[in-house]
Structure formats: C-alpha cells, structure tokens
Design an enzyme around this catalytic site. Structure first.
Site, short mmCIF file in Angstrom:
data_model
loop_
_atom_site.label_atom_id
_atom_site.label_comp_id
_atom_site.label_asym_id
_atom_site.label_seq_id
_atom_site.Cartn_x
_atom_site.Cartn_y
_atom_site.Cartn_z
CB SER A 1 -0.90 0.01 1.23
OG SER A 1 -1.49 1.28 1.42
CB SER A 2 0.61 4.51 -1.67
OG SER A 2 -0.71 4.84 -1.30
CB CYS A 3 -0.37 3.96 3.91
SG CYS A 3 -0.44 2.23 4.41
CE1 TYR B 1 -3.46 -2.76 5.39
CE2 TYR B 1 -2.69 -0.69 4.44
CZ TYR B 1 -3.21 -1.96 4.29
OH TYR B 1 -3.47 -2.44 3.03
CE LYS C 1 -1.00 -4.67 3.05
NZ LYS C 1 -1.22 -5.91 2.26
CG HIS D 1 -9.89 3.06 1.59
ND1 HIS D 1 -10.04 1.69 1.52
CD2 HIS D 1 -8.73 3.27 2.24
CE1 HIS D 1 -9.00 1.10 2.11
NE2 HIS D 1 -8.19 2.03 2.54
#
Length: 315
Positions: free
Chosen positions: A111-113, A140, A144, A183
C-alpha cells in the site's frame, strides 16, 4: 502471459475482495483457467498450520497475495492492533508457507501508506523508510513494510522471486461501502447517492478538502500485476498508479456529477485530513512498458454502476 503460465496453477488470495476479484477477472479474461482460490471459511490465513498444509498439498506455481485487513482512516485509527496483527500474520504465513512448499514466484501487494507522511512528491520507491509514517494508519503501514522486507529476505537468503508492488488508492467493483470502515472514494459515492435519494441540500466530507490523492481503478491494478508477473519481473518494489492526483474537493465534485447530486459540499474540518499529499512516481513501471488506462471520471462511473446501492442493481 506466456503459454507456460497459462497452464500453471495460480493462487489468488483474497479473491472475494476488491483487488483479488479484479485479479481473477483479469486472469480469466486472459484465458488462465487454472486459478486456485479459497474463501475465509475454507482457509483461515491467520492459521499458520492450515496455510502451510494447504500450500504443501496444492503446490501453486504462482501466488498473488491480495488478502489483507483493510479500511479507511477511522478503521485504521480505531482498530490499530487488529490491523497490524492480522496483516503480519497473513503475509508471514503465506510467504513462509510458499517458501516451504517450493513456490518460486510470488507477488505481495502492499500500500502507498508505507511511505513517509512528508516526503518528496511524487513518491519514489526509494523513499521507503526515510521518515515518519502517517500516525493514523501507522500499524497497517508497518505490517505492509514488514511484508516487503519478508519477501526481500527470502529472495536474498533462498533465491526466491518474491516481488512487491505498491498500489495507490484503489476503487472499483467489490469495494467496501461501509461508512465506518471504507476509504474516501467509496464513502463519497455512498454519501452522495444517499443524499440524492433523500433530496438533501448538502453532503458532508471529512477534513478540509485540500489533501491531494491519486486514484487507480482496480482493474488497471490487476492488469499491471499480471503484466509484471508475465514479464518475469524480479526486481525491487514497484509503484502502481496513474501518476496524477486531485484534491479531495475535486474528487467530491466529480463524484457529485457522476451520481447526479445537485446539492453542495460541506467540509467537516474537525475530522482528520490524513497525509497532505500522496502521489506515486510511476516511472519505474512506465519504463517496463505499462501505464494506467482508465480515466478517473470513467472509473468512478464504472464503480458507481457496480455498487450494490446503484438503482439498476438495487431494483
């Protein structure tokens, strides 16, 4: 894909979710019929022994790890322990189990987070671990990041070809429209739709509307994933996105137009904005020969038409 891959056993975990179902659609459209799936009741990915036994018996040739515990800002911030624990267990069980079963090719979807909250834009892959994370989804993100490093470690120690891809914000069929856990884009779609049905004069959007976000239609993501696997890519992690972003205000206005809501937007600035901007640098993927195809307005229309509350589906 090559004829060899068409004949191979391809495991897609999380096949009932938005990403997993898109991967299955893309594989089926490409003529790949030997697709292996299991529901949560059939295989608990949190159960290490069950996962290892399943992989040892089925011996897939390729694995796409699309299974994950996901949610929006509120869900990430409230259920912090659930998000870090469940995602760590899912990825560790699958990656280690794949290795034990002799699986050579695997793709982990991150994920880009994972990237620092305040890093240079657009975000290059080498920005990983260069600064603090966004606090609201830190558990989270850490899970990842661990998955990425787990895949890298099996490659270096055991010669596996386990690659990681970093999708930007996704939307499309089988998205989560629960307002407590969804989201931003699916939440806006549902809010605008319900406001239209009620005849409201306005609908409320969390935050100031100023943050900028990039959105990728999930079927484009699936196409990129299959493209990378088919090309035999075995390099470092790859961002997957469109390379363009919009403000949350612009996104909300586009959603209103697609849904046909004619009221006004009210921004609740008592709610968190999250990361100010999150645009991925997709030059690595473009250099490999892939770019996104679905324009944002077109993708939002497709997502709305596929939503369970759309008038054509609800009737």
């Amino acid at each position: 894909m090559s004829p060899v891959l068409r004949e191979s056993r391809i495991l897609v975990t999380g096949h009932r979710g938005m990403v997993g179902s898109a991967l299955v659609r893309r594989l089926q459209a490409g003529g790949y019929t030997n697709i292996l799936t299991r529901s949560r009741t059939e295989l608990d990915l949190l159960d290490q022994r069950a996962v290892q036994a399943f992989l040892a018996e089925e011996k897939p040739d390729y694995i796409f790890i699309a299974a994950a515990r996901v949610g929006g800002i509120q869900a990430n911030n409230i259920h912090r322990a659930d998000f870090i624990y469940q995602n760590l267990m899912i990825e560790a069980n699958l990656i280690h189990g794949a290795h034990l079963a002799g699986v050579q090719r695997l793709m982990f979807l991150g994920s880009s987070c994972i990237y620092p909250r305040d890093c240079a834009q657009p975000i290059r892959e080498d920005a990983l671990l260069t600064g603090p994370l966004e606090p609201t989804n830190e558990p989270y993100a850490i899970a990842k990041i661990a998955g990425i490093k787990l895949a890298e470690s099996y490659n270096r120690q055991h010669g596996r070809q386990y690659i990681s891809v970093m999708p930007t914000n996704l939307y499309g069929p089988n998205d989560n429209y629960d307002l407590a856990n969804s989201h931003v884009l699916p939440a806006l779609l549902r809010k605008a739709h319900e406001a239209k049905l009620r005849g409201d004069a306005e609908y409320t959007v969390w935050g100031t509307g100023r943050p900028m976000r990039e959105f990728l239609y999930v079927d484009d993501l699936a196409d990129a994933c299959v493209f990378l696997m088919a090309q035999g890519y075995d390099g470092p992690l790859v961002n997957i996105g469109t390379g363009t972003d919009v403000t949350i205000r612009e996104l909300a206005e586009t959603v209103m137009q697609v849904v046909g809501f004619e009221g006004r937007i009210v921004f609740d600035d008592s709610k968190p904005d999250g990361t100010p901007r999150k645009l991925l640098d997709v030059s690595r993927l473009a250099g490999l020969g892939w770019t996104a195809k679905t324009a944002l307005r077109d993708g939002i229309r497709l997502a709305y038409e596929a939503a369970p509350f759309h008038p054509k589906r609800a009737s």
